[in-house]
Design an enzyme around this catalytic site. Sequence first.
Site, PDB file in Angstrom:
ATOM      1  N   LYS A 198       2.147  -3.822   6.450  1.00  0.00           N
ATOM      2  CA  LYS A 198       2.492  -3.941   5.060  1.00  0.00           C
ATOM      3  C   LYS A 198       3.882  -3.456   5.043  1.00  0.00           C
ATOM      4  CE  LYS A 198      -1.682  -3.974   3.270  1.00  0.00           C
ATOM      5  NZ  LYS A 198      -2.157  -5.341   2.675  1.00  0.00           N
ATOM      6  N   TYR A 253      -1.816  -1.376  10.958  1.00  0.00           N
ATOM      7  CA  TYR A 253      -2.203  -2.096   9.779  1.00  0.00           C
ATOM      8  C   TYR A 253      -1.022  -1.782   8.651  1.00  0.00           C
ATOM      9  CZ  TYR A 253      -3.945  -1.344   4.823  1.00  0.00           C
ATOM     10  OH  TYR A 253      -3.848  -1.279   3.471  1.00  0.00           O
ATOM     11  N   SER A 260       0.879  -1.271   0.083  1.00  0.00           N
ATOM     12  CA  SER A 260       0.169   0.016   0.072  1.00  0.00           C
ATOM     13  C   SER A 260       0.963   1.280  -0.161  1.00  0.00           C
ATOM     14  CB  SER A 260      -0.989  -0.158   1.230  1.00  0.00           C
ATOM     15  OG  SER A 260      -1.441   1.283   1.452  1.00  0.00           O
TER      16      SER A 260
HETATM   17  C1  UD1 Z   1      -6.577   4.470   3.745  1.00  0.00           C
HETATM   18  C2  UD1 Z   1      -5.381   4.031   4.462  1.00  0.00           C
HETATM   19  C3  UD1 Z   1      -4.612   3.125   3.445  1.00  0.00           C
HETATM   20  C4  UD1 Z   1      -5.536   2.144   2.637  1.00  0.00           C
HETATM   21  C5  UD1 Z   1      -6.596   2.712   1.878  1.00  0.00           C
HETATM   22  C6  UD1 Z   1      -7.541   1.846   1.400  1.00  0.00           C
HETATM   23  C7  UD1 Z   1      -4.872   5.543   6.070  1.00  0.00           C
HETATM   24  C8  UD1 Z   1      -3.714   6.470   6.545  1.00  0.00           C
HETATM   25  N1  UD1 Z   1      -4.685   4.981   4.885  1.00  0.00           N
HETATM   26  O1  UD1 Z   1      -6.182   5.802   2.607  1.00  0.00           O
HETATM   27  O2  UD1 Z   1      -3.429   2.604   4.013  1.00  0.00           O
HETATM   28  O3  UD1 Z   1      -4.811   1.222   1.821  1.00  0.00           O
HETATM   29  O4  UD1 Z   1      -7.329   3.421   2.982  1.00  0.00           O
HETATM   30  O5  UD1 Z   1      -8.182   0.920   2.186  1.00  0.00           O
HETATM   31  O6  UD1 Z   1      -5.717   5.411   6.754  1.00  0.00           O
HETATM   32  N2  UD1 Z   1     -12.477  11.363   3.337  1.00  0.00           N
HETATM   33  C9  UD1 Z   1     -13.643  12.200   3.645  1.00  0.00           C
HETATM   34  N3  UD1 Z   1     -14.612  11.669   4.288  1.00  0.00           N
HETATM   35  C10 UD1 Z   1     -14.814  10.110   4.333  1.00  0.00           C
HETATM   36  C11 UD1 Z   1     -13.795   9.477   4.104  1.00  0.00           C
HETATM   37  C12 UD1 Z   1     -12.606   9.837   3.552  1.00  0.00           C
HETATM   38  O7  UD1 Z   1     -13.328  13.327   3.662  1.00  0.00           O
HETATM   39  O8  UD1 Z   1     -15.981   9.950   5.036  1.00  0.00           O
HETATM   40  C13 UD1 Z   1     -11.220  11.647   2.753  1.00  0.00           C
HETATM   41  C14 UD1 Z   1     -10.035  11.230   3.932  1.00  0.00           C
HETATM   42  O9  UD1 Z   1      -9.822  12.384   4.522  1.00  0.00           O
HETATM   43  C15 UD1 Z   1      -8.914  10.978   2.677  1.00  0.00           C
HETATM   44  C16 UD1 Z   1      -9.729  10.979   1.348  1.00  0.00           C
HETATM   45  O10 UD1 Z   1     -10.910  10.867   1.729  1.00  0.00           O
HETATM   46  O11 UD1 Z   1      -8.429  12.634   2.439  1.00  0.00           O
HETATM   47  C17 UD1 Z   1      -9.297   9.376   1.123  1.00  0.00           C
HETATM   48  O12 UD1 Z   1      -9.782   8.612   2.472  1.00  0.00           O
HETATM   49  P1  UD1 Z   1      -9.888   6.895   2.486  1.00  0.00           P
HETATM   50  O13 UD1 Z   1     -10.684   6.430   1.203  1.00  0.00           O
HETATM   51  O14 UD1 Z   1     -10.292   6.579   3.694  1.00  0.00           O
HETATM   52  O15 UD1 Z   1      -8.247   6.623   2.077  1.00  0.00           O
HETATM   53  P2  UD1 Z   1      -6.948   6.979   2.523  1.00  0.00           P
HETATM   54  O16 UD1 Z   1      -7.023   7.440   3.924  1.00  0.00           O
HETATM   55  O17 UD1 Z   1      -6.169   7.876   1.595  1.00  0.00           O
END
Ligand code: UD1
Length: 351
Positions: free
Chosen positions: A156, A152, A127
Amino acid sequence: MKKRVLVSGGAGYIGSHVTVELIAAGYEVVVADNMSNCDMTCFEGVKKITGRDDIPFEKIDCCDSAAVDKLFSDYAIDAVIHFAAFKAVGESVAEPLKYYRNNLLSFLNILEAAKSHSGCNVLFSSSATVYGEAETLPVTESTPRMPATSPYGNTKQMSEDILRDVVFATAKYDGKDGQWPVKGIALRYFNPMGAHPSALIGELPRGVPNNLVPFITQTAIGKRECLSIFGNDYPTADGTCLRDYIDVVDLAKAHVAAVSRMVEGKMKEDYEIFNIGTGRPVSVYELVTAFEKVNGLKLNYKFAPRRPGDVVAIWADTSLANKELGWKAERTLEQTLASAWAWEKHLAENA
Ligand code: UD1
């Protein structure tokens, strides 16, 4: 004779898409899954898409070393793609032992079995989380990894290192004493999203989704009231975080390219790492508005405080994968967001 690939965790989100693409590329596949975080929906979907009712399915837990070894004895396996792992970042912080035990033990068992059976190549699903908050963007495979911010993420990093060490240590084996060389590739995924264009397989989050796209689609369908965009005061153009969202079908095709490289003996090193992303940073706000536009709907969303642990921005330099794997992400953001919505609607129609 067709090469055979074991897909551990093959009934899950990415594993099911990879199974489809492997079969389309002419591989035989054995799916192994303990069904701890999925049901048979995606495996049934795989059978429909491929028109193959005879894909071997083994309900085993990769933490069971005897079961894993038996699998390798029952089938001649040329490569294994290891997905079988827990993946909820927040849960891993609350229950680290559960994550270390499951994610590490299952991988150790796979590696033990690979080492005891001739000619087995191992592809590990890593990841972009291993990069943490990178100092330079986009990240290349040689960008230094940062200390993991969750158990987690740590599993990785540790699994990458374990694979590297096993590849190094087994290079000297020649089958005497029943030990064989293992070759390995780690693919570092950026943010996988979307679903197969058939809408027969896709992501099936349990409970409240943590990831952005399933939360968006569940809000659009009315399962969730409102999407919270975590943070709009980041140092980015619109104040929201930047990520590299990779279509799950494109991601699956990267696995086929990596497996082919291994089984056809085209690796340049016995252990290789590739970034699998699009190379294109997209903000959370851009993603939300693109989803609204392509699907012709209005999403109920609000800006909320930053989510602890989020990095501001991360996206991939994909030139190594483009050059060495001959692979490139092809689907547009719009196609992928349309597929994610089609999948959510398919789930609602079949509930
Ligand atoms: C996360 C994990 C990563 C994992 C990936 C896929 C972390 C640091 N990283 O990535 O290791 O491989 O998921 O499972 O946790 N967001 C919102 N609202 C929401 C959900 C998310 O604004 O309800 C934003 C988050 O703040 C982020 C972006 O969307 O900026 C992507 O979030 P997310 O889909 O959870 O992925 P990551 O955090 O990038």
